[in-house]
Structures are given as C-alpha cells and as structure tokens.
Design a protein around this motif. Structure first.
Motif, PDB file in Angstrom:
ATOM      1  N   TYR A  11      -4.165   7.513  15.736  1.00 59.36           N
ATOM      2  CA  TYR A  11      -3.728   6.455  14.838  1.00 59.36           C
ATOM      3  C   TYR A  11      -3.660   7.038  13.432  1.00 59.36           C
ATOM      4  O   TYR A  11      -4.672   7.182  12.755  1.00 59.36           O
ATOM      5  N   SER A  12      -2.451   7.373  12.984  1.00 62.59           N
ATOM      6  CA  SER A  12      -2.281   8.110  11.740  1.00 62.59           C
ATOM      7  C   SER A  12      -2.002   7.175  10.558  1.00 62.59           C
ATOM      8  O   SER A  12      -1.690   5.993  10.733  1.00 62.59           O
ATOM      9  N   TYR A  13      -2.070   7.741   9.376  1.00 62.07           N
ATOM     10  CA  TYR A  13      -1.702   7.003   8.167  1.00 62.07           C
ATOM     11  C   TYR A  13      -0.254   6.534   8.241  1.00 62.07           C
ATOM     12  O   TYR A  13       0.064   5.393   7.890  1.00 62.07           O
ATOM     13  N   GLY A  42      -2.680  10.503  -3.290  1.00 61.12           N
ATOM     14  CA  GLY A  42      -1.618   9.530  -3.536  1.00 61.12           C
ATOM     15  C   GLY A  42      -1.200   8.682  -2.350  1.00 61.12           C
ATOM     16  O   GLY A  42      -0.158   8.026  -2.388  1.00 61.12           O
ATOM     17  N   ARG A  43      -1.988   8.683  -1.292  1.00 59.18           N
ATOM     18  CA  ARG A  43      -1.665   7.798  -0.162  1.00 59.18           C
ATOM     19  C   ARG A  43      -2.154   6.382  -0.477  1.00 59.18           C
ATOM     20  O   ARG A  43      -3.193   6.195  -1.113  1.00 59.18           O
ATOM     21  N   ASP A  44      -1.395   5.401  -0.003  1.00 55.05           N
ATOM     22  CA  ASP A  44      -1.725   4.011  -0.317  1.00 55.05           C
ATOM     23  C   ASP A  44      -2.963   3.531   0.431  1.00 55.05           C
ATOM     24  O   ASP A  44      -3.149   3.854   1.606  1.00 55.05           O
ATOM     25  N   LEU A  45      -3.741   2.731  -0.259  1.00 57.33           N
ATOM     26  CA  LEU A  45      -4.860   2.047   0.388  1.00 57.33           C
ATOM     27  C   LEU A  45      -4.417   0.606   0.619  1.00 57.33           C
ATOM     28  O   LEU A  45      -4.326  -0.187  -0.310  1.00 57.33           O
ATOM     29  N   PRO A 110      -7.382   7.745   3.849  1.00 65.34           N
ATOM     30  CA  PRO A 110      -6.188   8.270   4.519  1.00 65.34           C
ATOM     31  C   PRO A 110      -6.016   9.787   4.387  1.00 65.34           C
ATOM     32  O   PRO A 110      -5.501  10.417   5.309  1.00 65.34           O
ATOM     33  N   ASP A 111      -6.476  10.380   3.289  1.00 67.55           N
ATOM     34  CA  ASP A 111      -6.364  11.845   3.164  1.00 67.55           C
ATOM     35  C   ASP A 111      -7.239  12.526   4.218  1.00 67.55           C
ATOM     36  O   ASP A 111      -6.814  13.475   4.888  1.00 67.55           O
ATOM     37  N   GLY A 112      -8.458  12.041   4.341  1.00 67.58           N
ATOM     38  CA  GLY A 112      -9.381  12.622   5.316  1.00 67.58           C
ATOM     39  C   GLY A 112      -8.871  12.468   6.738  1.00 67.58           C
ATOM     40  O   GLY A 112      -8.924  13.399   7.539  1.00 67.58           O
ATOM     41  N   GLY A 141     -13.972  17.694  12.771  1.00 60.70           N
ATOM     42  CA  GLY A 141     -15.267  17.053  12.543  1.00 60.70           C
ATOM     43  C   GLY A 141     -15.452  16.532  11.129  1.00 60.70           C
ATOM     44  O   GLY A 141     -16.522  16.044  10.766  1.00 60.70           O
ATOM     45  N   TRP A 142     -14.404  16.619  10.314  1.00 63.57           N
ATOM     46  CA  TRP A 142     -14.485  16.252   8.886  1.00 63.57           C
ATOM     47  C   TRP A 142     -14.726  14.755   8.694  1.00 63.57           C
ATOM     48  O   TRP A 142     -14.123  13.922   9.367  1.00 63.57           O
ATOM     49  N   LYS A 143     -15.624  14.414   7.748  1.00 62.79           N
ATOM     50  CA  LYS A 143     -15.875  12.998   7.444  1.00 62.79           C
ATOM     51  C   LYS A 143     -15.449  12.611   6.020  1.00 62.79           C
ATOM     52  O   LYS A 143     -15.166  11.450   5.738  1.00 62.79           O
ATOM     53  N   ALA A 144     -15.450  13.564   5.130  1.00 64.66           N
ATOM     54  CA  ALA A 144     -15.296  13.276   3.700  1.00 64.66           C
ATOM     55  C   ALA A 144     -13.843  12.986   3.319  1.00 64.66           C
ATOM     56  O   ALA A 144     -12.963  12.958   4.176  1.00 64.66           O
ATOM     57  N   ASN A 145     -13.600  12.788   2.027  1.00 65.14           N
ATOM     58  CA  ASN A 145     -12.219  12.672   1.555  1.00 65.14           C
ATOM     59  C   ASN A 145     -11.691  14.081   1.228  1.00 65.14           C
ATOM     60  O   ASN A 145     -12.339  15.081   1.553  1.00 65.14           O
ATOM     61  N   SER A 146     -10.553  14.174   0.568  1.00 69.48           N
ATOM     62  CA  SER A 146      -9.957  15.502   0.360  1.00 69.48           C
ATOM     63  C   SER A 146     -10.640  16.290  -0.757  1.00 69.48           C
ATOM     64  O   SER A 146     -10.312  17.449  -0.991  1.00 69.48           O
TER      65      SER A 146
END
Ligand SMILES: [Zn+2]
Length: 302
Positions: A11-13, A42-45, A110-112, A141-146
């Motif tokens: 399920y992608s951005y 810059g991806r929308d929330l 969304p970046d993560g 395994g990444w959890k954080a933002n960019s």
C-alpha cells in the motif's frame, strides 16, 4: 534478505493518493479531503473527514515507515464506512453521520513508507540514509522519517526523559533535536490542537496490544477503562498496564496528557521483528479491527 511481503500488495503513497481522490470524487457530499501539511520530501499528508457530528474521533496510521499495513487498514475503514451497508455501522442508528465526525490520516510518514517499499531511489538524501542505516541498502526494517527521526518519539510528553535514544539519526528510536522538529509531527500537532477530538486511535503494527494509560492519573484511568476493555474484547488484543515509568514522546502519550480524553495505540499484528507485516496476516487483522470504530462511536454517542 528475502522480503515476505508481496510487492503487488504494497500500500504505497501513490496508491493512497489515488484512492483518497477517488473516494472524494465518488462521495463529494459525504467526505472532505484536505492536506494538513507535507513531509520532509514534500509528500502530502492527507486527512479525510466522514460525518459531521459533535463527537469527533481521530484515527491515524503509519507514523512508523515499515508499518504501512495500518494505512491499508484505515483506507479499508473509509471504504466500508461509505459503501458497505452490511457493516455494523448503520445499525448504531440511522443518523450516525450527524452524531460522529471521523478524521482519518492514513499515512503520517509517506517518505518513510516510500523508502521501505521502494528503496532509496525515490528519496533525495541517499548517502545519509545509507549511512544511518548502518551502510545497508535494505530499508525494509526502517521506522523513521527521511531524516532518521522516529516520529512517534517527537511529541511533547516527557520528551526530555525518553529512554534508549541513539542520539543521532537512525532507522528507529531517534527522538530528534527537539519535540516536533519534523514537519510530519508538526502538522499532526497543529491539526489536533485546532480540533476538539473526543478520542484518538494511533495504529501501529507490532504485538497485538493496546496502549491506553501512559501516566494517566487514577481517576482518568477509571474513566477510560470501560472503553479500553471493550476494545480489547472486540480485537482480542491485550491491554497493556504500564510497568515502571513508561518512556514518552508518543502521539498517544501526548494526546492523553494534553487532553485527558481516551486515546489508544493499537498494535495490529503479532511481533514479527523489524520488517513489514506479511500480507497473509491482513485478513485476520481486518477482522480483528473491524469493530474498533464502531465500538468507539457507540461509546461516544451512548
Ligand atoms: Zn509503530
């Protein structure tokens, strides 16, 4: 490492963007779709509202990148609410939409999520990301933002005393240079502050557990407990009773402390280690959570 999630099912951005816009097109009078901010890259929330009642419920997912199955779950909730008359919703009472307002923020990070699903090609700070990821290009395994900040350790609730912080950008657990240093958490914070929410659900994906107490005083624990127990009953997840001093900085920690209204961190999957939830678990996850919003709605409008 072999990924055991099916890329066709990711399920992608991009998929979220298409799906939410489709929902808006199909139900222009029943939903409101807004962006409450944008991510580092810059991806929308996106936030989507259904209903216009006095009691308001917030439901969000994917603070943690690899936990994007929570986004899929929330979008399924949205679709069921709008299209499926057999869902228990409509039996609460016919005019439930005038009693309850739901706001959904299906993907806080969304970046993560994009990084976990597609690797670094879609991100701009590739060199740093690989560095923060222990020189590995496997980001599943990444959890954080960019920027390597753990978005669920960013909220102003005992942020100073957060435990086990790596002190620098990392795939998880880095709390950032100060509370709300990241645009994603800043957007959630501002949105929640301007609203009067009666309840909040933060979807995460490890442990089949519900966090609901944090450091709430006893009188509020007693107030919130009936709803917590009903949620545990319908999901069959375990209610967590805190041991010792819980580490703060989470959305639910902040919401509870700030507003004293019920809030729940719901972990939708068994503990599966640092990777996305495998697809084959989705069906049982949906079934376990199908009654969550209904349970909250009927509690609030009782
Ligand atoms: Zn999480």
């Amino acid at each position: 490492m072999e990924n055991d999630f099916d890329s066709k099912q990711m399920y992608s951005y991009q998929k979220l963007k298409i799906d939410l816009n489709d929902v808006k097109k199909q139900f222009p009078d029943q939903v409101e779709l807004i962006t409450i901010g944008s991510s580092v890259e810059g991806r929308d929330l996106y936030a989507l509202r259904i209903g216009s009642g006095k009691k308001a419920v917030l439901c969000h997912g994917a603070h943690h990148a690899r936990e994007w199955m929570t986004t899929r779950l929330i979008v399924d909730f949205i679709n069921h609410l709008l299209t499926d008359c057999s869902w228990p919703w409509l039996s609460i009472r016919e005019d439930w939409l005038t009693d309850i307002t739901f706001w959904f923020i299906p993907m806080v990070n969304p970046d993560g999520v994009t990084l976990v699903q597609g690797g670094i090609n879609d991100l701009s700070n590739r060199k740093e990301l690989i560095d923060w990821n222990n020189n590995s290009t496997d980001f599943t395994g990444w959890k954080a933002n960019s920027r390597g900040v753990d978005l669920n350790r960013q909220y102003p609730a005992d942020w100073e005393s957060i435990q086990a912080d790596p002190g620098q950008p990392s795939s998880s657990h880095y709390k950032g240079s100060h509370p709300l240093s990241e645009p994603e958490t800043q957007a959630i914070y501002q949105f929640v502050k301007q609203y009067h929410f009666d309840c909040a659900i933060a979807y995460h994906s490890s442990g089949e557990e519900i966090f609901w107490r944090y450091t709430l005083p006893d009188d509020l624990v007693d107030q919130h407990r009936p709803l917590a127990e009903r949620l545990a009953e319908v999901t069959r997840y375990r209610l967590i009773e805190p041991e010792g001093t819980p580490s703060g900085g989470g959305f639910t920690d902040w919401f509870l402390t700030q507003f004293q209204k019920p809030a729940f961190t719901i972990e939708i999957a068994p503990s599966i280690g640092p990777r996305p939830v495998p697809d084959h678990l989705y069906k049982q996850i949906f079934q376990a959570n199908e009654l969550v919003l209904y349970t909250i709605a009927s509690y609030l409008i009782d």
